[in-house]
Design an enzyme around this catalytic site. Structure first.
Site, PDB file in Angstrom:
ATOM      1  N   LYS A 122       8.677  -6.895  -3.230  1.00 24.94           N
ATOM      2  CA  LYS A 122       8.307  -5.746  -4.058  1.00 24.94           C
ATOM      3  C   LYS A 122       9.466  -5.419  -4.972  1.00 24.94           C
ATOM      4  CE  LYS A 122       4.898  -2.799  -4.596  1.00 24.94           C
ATOM      5  NZ  LYS A 122       3.469  -2.975  -4.304  1.00 24.94           N
TER       6      LYS A 122
ATOM      7  N   ASP B   4       1.952  -2.455 -10.133  1.00 24.33           N
ATOM      8  CA  ASP B   4       1.786  -1.408  -9.115  1.00 24.33           C
ATOM      9  C   ASP B   4       1.802  -0.102  -9.909  1.00 24.33           C
ATOM     10  OD1 ASP B   4       1.912  -1.110  -5.936  1.00 24.33           O
ATOM     11  OD2 ASP B   4       3.143   0.509  -6.733  1.00 24.33           O
TER      12      ASP B   4
ATOM     13  N   THR C 119      -8.253  -4.338  -6.313  1.00 25.63           N
ATOM     14  CA  THR C 119      -7.738  -3.479  -5.244  1.00 25.63           C
ATOM     15  C   THR C 119      -8.747  -2.385  -4.896  1.00 25.63           C
ATOM     16  OG1 THR C 119      -5.540  -3.886  -6.124  1.00 25.63           O
ATOM     17  CG2 THR C 119      -5.745  -2.151  -4.475  1.00 25.63           C
TER      18      THR C 119
HETATM   19  P1  NDP Z   1      -1.413   3.686 -11.339  1.00 27.92           P
HETATM   20  O1  NDP Z   1      -0.084   3.892 -11.942  1.00 27.92           O
HETATM   21  O2  NDP Z   1      -2.465   2.986 -12.101  1.00 27.92           O
HETATM   22  O3  NDP Z   1      -2.018   5.103 -10.879  1.00 27.92           O
HETATM   23  C1  NDP Z   1      -1.334   5.901  -9.973  1.00 27.92           C
HETATM   24  C2  NDP Z   1      -2.150   7.155  -9.728  1.00 27.92           C
HETATM   25  O4  NDP Z   1      -1.592   7.854  -8.623  1.00 27.92           O
HETATM   26  C3  NDP Z   1      -2.105   8.116 -10.906  1.00 27.92           C
HETATM   27  O5  NDP Z   1      -3.288   8.873 -10.930  1.00 27.92           O
HETATM   28  C4  NDP Z   1      -0.906   8.989 -10.562  1.00 27.92           C
HETATM   29  O6  NDP Z   1      -0.918  10.274 -11.161  1.00 27.92           O
HETATM   30  C5  NDP Z   1      -1.024   9.100  -9.066  1.00 27.92           C
HETATM   31  N1  NDP Z   1       0.323   9.263  -8.503  1.00 27.92           N
HETATM   32  C6  NDP Z   1       1.330   8.353  -8.525  1.00 27.92           C
HETATM   33  N2  NDP Z   1       2.438   8.842  -7.959  1.00 27.92           N
HETATM   34  C7  NDP Z   1       2.117  10.073  -7.567  1.00 27.92           C
HETATM   35  C8  NDP Z   1       2.839  11.079  -6.901  1.00 27.92           C
HETATM   36  N3  NDP Z   1       4.121  10.915  -6.528  1.00 27.92           N
HETATM   37  N4  NDP Z   1       2.188  12.243  -6.616  1.00 27.92           N
HETATM   38  C9  NDP Z   1       0.877  12.412  -6.994  1.00 27.92           C
HETATM   39  N5  NDP Z   1       0.137  11.483  -7.623  1.00 27.92           N
HETATM   40  C10 NDP Z   1       0.763  10.342  -7.906  1.00 27.92           C
HETATM   41  O7  NDP Z   1      -1.126   2.960  -9.950  1.00 27.92           O
HETATM   42  P2  NDP Z   1      -2.128   2.107  -9.034  1.00 27.92           P
HETATM   43  O8  NDP Z   1      -3.493   2.665  -9.105  1.00 27.92           O
HETATM   44  O9  NDP Z   1      -1.907   0.681  -9.344  1.00 27.92           O
HETATM   45  O10 NDP Z   1      -1.511   2.358  -7.577  1.00 27.92           O
HETATM   46  C11 NDP Z   1      -1.961   3.411  -6.728  1.00 27.92           C
HETATM   47  C12 NDP Z   1      -1.579   3.094  -5.291  1.00 27.92           C
HETATM   48  O11 NDP Z   1      -2.197   1.861  -4.896  1.00 27.92           O
HETATM   49  C13 NDP Z   1      -0.079   2.885  -5.009  1.00 27.92           C
HETATM   50  O12 NDP Z   1       0.201   3.327  -3.691  1.00 27.92           O
HETATM   51  C14 NDP Z   1       0.070   1.370  -5.071  1.00 27.92           C
HETATM   52  O13 NDP Z   1       1.201   0.942  -4.363  1.00 27.92           O
HETATM   53  C15 NDP Z   1      -1.214   0.960  -4.394  1.00 27.92           C
HETATM   54  N6  NDP Z   1      -1.671  -0.410  -4.640  1.00 27.92           N
HETATM   55  C16 NDP Z   1      -1.838  -0.892  -5.913  1.00 27.92           C
HETATM   56  C17 NDP Z   1      -2.305  -2.170  -6.110  1.00 27.92           C
HETATM   57  C18 NDP Z   1      -2.607  -2.695  -7.467  1.00 27.92           C
HETATM   58  O14 NDP Z   1      -3.120  -3.813  -7.561  1.00 27.92           O
HETATM   59  N7  NDP Z   1      -2.333  -1.988  -8.543  1.00 27.92           N
HETATM   60  C19 NDP Z   1      -2.557  -3.084  -4.971  1.00 27.92           C
HETATM   61  C20 NDP Z   1      -2.417  -2.456  -3.669  1.00 27.92           C
HETATM   62  C21 NDP Z   1      -1.966  -1.182  -3.537  1.00 27.92           C
HETATM   63  P3  NDP Z   1       0.161  10.626 -12.311  1.00 27.92           P
HETATM   64  O15 NDP Z   1      -0.304   9.877 -13.514  1.00 27.92           O
HETATM   65  O16 NDP Z   1       0.090  12.103 -12.456  1.00 27.92           O
HETATM   66  O17 NDP Z   1       1.486  10.167 -11.807  1.00 27.92           O
HETATM   67  O1  2IT Z   2       0.706  -3.303  -3.269  1.00 27.56           O
HETATM   68  C1  2IT Z   2       0.179  -4.352  -3.695  1.00 27.56           C
HETATM   69  O2  2IT Z   2      -0.408  -5.139  -2.953  1.00 27.56           O
HETATM   70  C2  2IT Z   2       0.225  -4.606  -5.137  1.00 27.56           C
HETATM   71  N1  2IT Z   2       0.746  -3.769  -5.885  1.00 27.56           N
HETATM   72  C3  2IT Z   2      -0.330  -5.879  -5.696  1.00 27.56           C
HETATM   73  C4  2IT Z   2       0.643  -7.003  -5.544  1.00 27.56           C
HETATM   74  C5  2IT Z   2       0.271  -8.299  -6.234  1.00 27.56           C
HETATM   75  O3  2IT Z   2       1.134  -9.181  -6.206  1.00 27.56           O
HETATM   76  O4  2IT Z   2      -0.822  -8.438  -6.763  1.00 27.56           O
END
Ligand code: NDP
Ligand code: 2IT
Length: 447
Positions: free
Chosen positions: A127, A167, A211
């Site tokens: 990561k 992420d 995801t």
């Molecule tokens: P994005 O940046 O696309 O969206 C993040 C969302 O979560 C936004 O709505 C944001 O709001 C909110 N958010 C982030 N940080 C905070 C915080 N500290 N407090 C409150 N709200 C928060 O990210 P993703 O959708 O890609 O990721 C979301 C989650 O999913 C994370 O935990 C990530 O690790 C996990 N994940 C992502 C994957 C992927 O493929 N993208 C794969 C597996 C897991 P705001 O804009 O106000 O910050």
């Molecule tokens: O938390 C996760 O699994 C991710 N942000 C996706 C990682 C990836 O390599 O696609």
């Protein structure tokens, strides 16, 4: 309390990694799950597997200087934790958010090891990210930041070495700037070195959706195991980013009514169901705030500033924002309101106390390392397509994703049953994910 050997190792982790509470939390949860197999597998202790797994193979911290639109030099900190390569090249996302520090990246890298193992695909765990805050930054600023970040990171990457993706705060735009810089610095069109790429330049269909789709599919599998389904159920989703948007889409396709979305300013409730097109327009196209959704949607929706999205009555919860966003109080509220299943789209969104509440109430609870593995699994499918210079159809790729999620669900259930904790997806995911990694580490000897 952990049993004495595990407690000793855990104490050692605490001593060596001070001030990293999220990392401690992630390690502790895995150690607790492994108690059930401790006595059956003396070889893991003989080979000090847990001690070795608690220490990343490599941790890279670097300066990221860049020039903002006013001509002022800014400095951020960049990280890449290459955690474990027993099953394949380091694989995991990059997070750009002001809260990023070494402990956060280590927690995410640690989780990624077991998640990637559960996918059944040949990927190790890693990561990275930066404390850079993209909010309010222009395209040019984001580009210059990404170029500077990659100027250092590229020397640590490679399709057989370390393959980052997105992420929080890193989506297709950032992957474009990062890939462009990698290509220029190395003079190689090495598509499989990054995933989440654009569809015209080596990306995979379904990666963007994977995801969120996967987290909803995992919930559907948990419900089916209890003779239930999404049909006619209210679904609560937190976040409004990449994961949340496509969890909402799949929940709807499965017959549910997704009624919430949120960001760090508050949440919206839409009694008619979230309008996906409007949400995508505001979040993906305009990069706006969730409050605007309620303003533009009309009477069915309202915005609640601050507060907890988990106060909204729902049958299925898909926390998809960030770590520790759902605490024990919220869990009790959900249980009181009759929640049936919780499937973690985000990484570690439920606190340990919240998980205990769900466990004691008998709620189906899918931990992130199983429930959100669809994203990284589809990244591995993107790598397969890049390696064979091929591009699969949406239908074929989605079918692969669905099958992978079903397999992960079945593996968790079977493993939980085998170790005497039927229905416990946390124990099932941790034990199943761990065993493959541990066995490979033993096969390789002490390296
Ligand atoms: P994005 O940046 O696309 O969206 C993040 C969302 O979560 C936004 O709505 C944001 O709001 C909110 N958010 C982030 N940080 C905070 C915080 N500290 N407090 C409150 N709200 C928060 O990210 P993703 O959708 O890609 O990721 C979301 C989650 O999913 C994370 O935990 C990530 O690790 C996990 N994940 C992502 C994957 C992927 O493929 N993208 C794969 C597996 C897991 P705001 O804009 O106000 O910050
Ligand atoms: O938390 C996760 O699994 C991710 N942000 C996706 C990682 C990836 O390599 O696609």
């Amino acid at each position: 309390m952990l049993d004495s050997t595990l407690q000793d190792t855990y104490d050692h982790v605490l001593r060596r990694n001070p001030g990293e509470p999220e990392f401690h939390q992630a390690v502790r949860e895995v150690f607790e799950s492994l108690e059930v197999i401790q006595n059956r597998h003396p070889e893991y202790q003989d080979h000090s597997i847990l001690m070795r797994l608690s220490e990343p193979e490599r941790q890279i911290i670097f300066r990221v200087p860049w020039v903002d639109d006013k001509g002022v030099v800014q400095v951020n900190r960049g990280f890449r934790v290459e955690y474990n390569s027993a099953l394949g090249p380091y694989k995991g996302g990059l997070r750009f958010h002001p809260s990023v520090n070494l402990g956060i990246v280590k927690f995410l890298g640690f989780e990624q090891i077991f998640k990637n193992s559960l996918t059944g695909l040949p990927i190790g765990g890693g990561k990275g990210g930066s404390d850079f805050d993209p909010r309010g930054r222009s395209d040019g600023e984001v580009m210059r930041f990404c170029q500077s970040f990659m100027t250092e990171l590229h020397r640590h990457m490679g399709e057989y070495t370390d393959v980052p993706a997105g992420d929080i705060g890193v989506g297709a735009r950032e992957i474009g700037y990062l890939f462009g810089t990698y290509k220029r610095l190395t003079n190689r069109y090495e598509a499989g070195v990054l995933t989440g790429k654009g569809l015209d330049w080596g990306g995979s269909l379904v990666r963007k959706e994977a995801t969120g789709y996967g987290a909803a599919i995992f919930a559907a599998e948990m419900l089916e195991a209890r003779d239930a389904s999404f049909e006619g159920r209210r679904v609560g989703v937190s976040g409004s980013g990449n994961v949340a948007i496509y969890a909402i889409e799949k929940a709807r396709q499965l017959g549910g009514l997704p009624v919430t979305a949120s960001d760090s300013s508050g949440y919206v409730v839409d009694e008619k169901g979230i309008d996906l097109e409007l949400l995508q327009q505001i979040k993906e196209v305009e990069r706006g705030r969730i409050a605007e959704y309620a303003e533009r949607r009309g009477d069915s929706a309202r915005f609640v500033a601050g507060g907890s999205v988990w106060d909204v009555p729902m049958d299925i919860a898909l926390p998809s924002a960030t770590q520790n966003e759902l605490d024990a109080d919220s869990a009790r509220t959900l249980v009181k309101n009759g929640v049936l299943a919780v499937s973690e789209g985000a990484n570690m969104p439920c606190t340990p106390d919240a998980v205990t509440v769900f466990r004691e109430a008998g709620i189906a609870f899918g931990p992130g390392k199983a429930a959100n593995a669809g994203g990284v699994a589809t990244s591995a499918l993107e790598m397969q397509q890049n390696a064979s210079r091929d591009a699969w159809s949406f239908a074929h790729t989605e079918e692969r994703l669905t099958q992978i999620m079903k397999n992960i669900h079945a593996t968790c259930l079977e493993t939980a049953e085998e170790v005497g904790r039927p229905g416990d997806y946390v124990v099932g995911a941790n034990v199943a994910g761990f065993r493959k990694v541990a066995d490979a580490m033993i096969a390789f000897g002490v390296i």
